[in-house]
Design a protein around this motif. Structure first.
Motif, mmCIF file in Angstrom:
data_model
loop_
_atom_site.group_PDB
_atom_site.id
_atom_site.type_symbol
_atom_site.label_atom_id
_atom_site.label_comp_id
_atom_site.label_asym_id
_atom_site.label_seq_id
_atom_site.Cartn_x
_atom_site.Cartn_y
_atom_site.Cartn_z
ATOM 1 N N TYR A 142 -13.342 -3.946 15.882
ATOM 2 C CA TYR A 142 -13.570 -4.864 14.770
ATOM 3 C C TYR A 142 -12.393 -4.823 13.794
ATOM 4 O O TYR A 142 -11.902 -3.739 13.447
ATOM 5 C CB TYR A 142 -14.858 -4.484 14.050
ATOM 6 C CG TYR A 142 -15.116 -5.289 12.803
ATOM 7 C CD1 TYR A 142 -14.831 -4.752 11.544
ATOM 8 C CD2 TYR A 142 -15.632 -6.577 12.881
ATOM 9 C CE1 TYR A 142 -15.059 -5.494 10.397
ATOM 10 C CE2 TYR A 142 -15.862 -7.314 11.733
ATOM 11 C CZ TYR A 142 -15.573 -6.771 10.499
ATOM 12 O OH TYR A 142 -15.787 -7.507 9.370
ATOM 13 N N HIS A 200 -11.889 -7.815 10.941
ATOM 14 C CA HIS A 200 -12.490 -8.334 9.719
ATOM 15 C C HIS A 200 -13.175 -9.654 10.032
ATOM 16 O O HIS A 200 -12.834 -10.334 11.008
ATOM 17 C CB HIS A 200 -11.439 -8.537 8.612
ATOM 18 C CG HIS A 200 -10.318 -9.453 9.007
ATOM 19 N ND1 HIS A 200 -10.394 -10.830 8.968
ATOM 20 C CD2 HIS A 200 -9.097 -9.174 9.474
ATOM 21 C CE1 HIS A 200 -9.266 -11.340 9.378
ATOM 22 N NE2 HIS A 200 -8.458 -10.371 9.701
ATOM 23 N N GLY A 201 -14.142 -9.971 9.203
ATOM 24 C CA GLY A 201 -14.885 -11.204 9.392
ATOM 25 C C GLY A 201 -16.314 -10.905 9.809
ATOM 26 O O GLY A 201 -16.738 -9.747 9.845
ATOM 27 N N ALA A 232 -13.462 -11.885 14.921
ATOM 28 C CA ALA A 232 -13.423 -10.714 14.043
ATOM 29 C C ALA A 232 -12.908 -9.470 14.755
ATOM 30 O O ALA A 232 -12.689 -8.441 14.115
ATOM 31 C CB ALA A 232 -14.811 -10.436 13.470
#
Length: 123
Positions: free
Chosen positions: A99, A101-102, A109
């Motif tokens: 992961y 971001h998002g 993401a």
């Protein structure tokens, strides 16, 4: 980029269980949330589950909630997906991802991906 290598998968009858493993390398692995996605034949890749960097928070797609369990062992740079009560509709190639971001359920993401592992559920 965190290199990821996946293990596990295979063929199982409905109602059976499988465990997928995803091994990363480098210090970045233990500080990153991780996710599992899957892609069934002819379909788009979809979110399955995610786990926070320390394993304290997990999130599941409704389709697997109560049947799949995500976990991790940062000492081994590994994240796991225990799949129980498997159904034919779980048949797919499963991918682990790091992961970035998002939204945690969005493919965008995630950065590095594993090579994919086939899971076939059939009688």
């Amino acid at each position: 980029q965190v290199p990821l290598v996946q293990f596990g998968g295979g063929a199982v009858q409905p109602g059976g269980s499988l465990r997928l493993s995803c091994v990363g390398s480098g210090r970045a692995f233990s500080s990153a949330a991780m996710g599992w996605f899957r892609q069934a034949p002819g379909k788009e890749r979809e979110f399955v589950s995610t786990i926070s960097w320390n394993g304290e928070d997990t999130f599941y797609a409704d389709s697997v909630k109560g049947r799949f369990t995500i976990s991790r062992d940062n000492a081994k740079n590994s994240v796991y997906l225990q799949m129980n009560s498997l159904k034919p509709e779980d048949t797919a190639v499963y991918y682990c991802g790091v992961y970035n971001h998002g939204p945690v359920s969005a493919i965008s993401a995630y950065g590095s991906w594993g090579q994919g592992t086939y899971v076939t559920v059939s009688s």
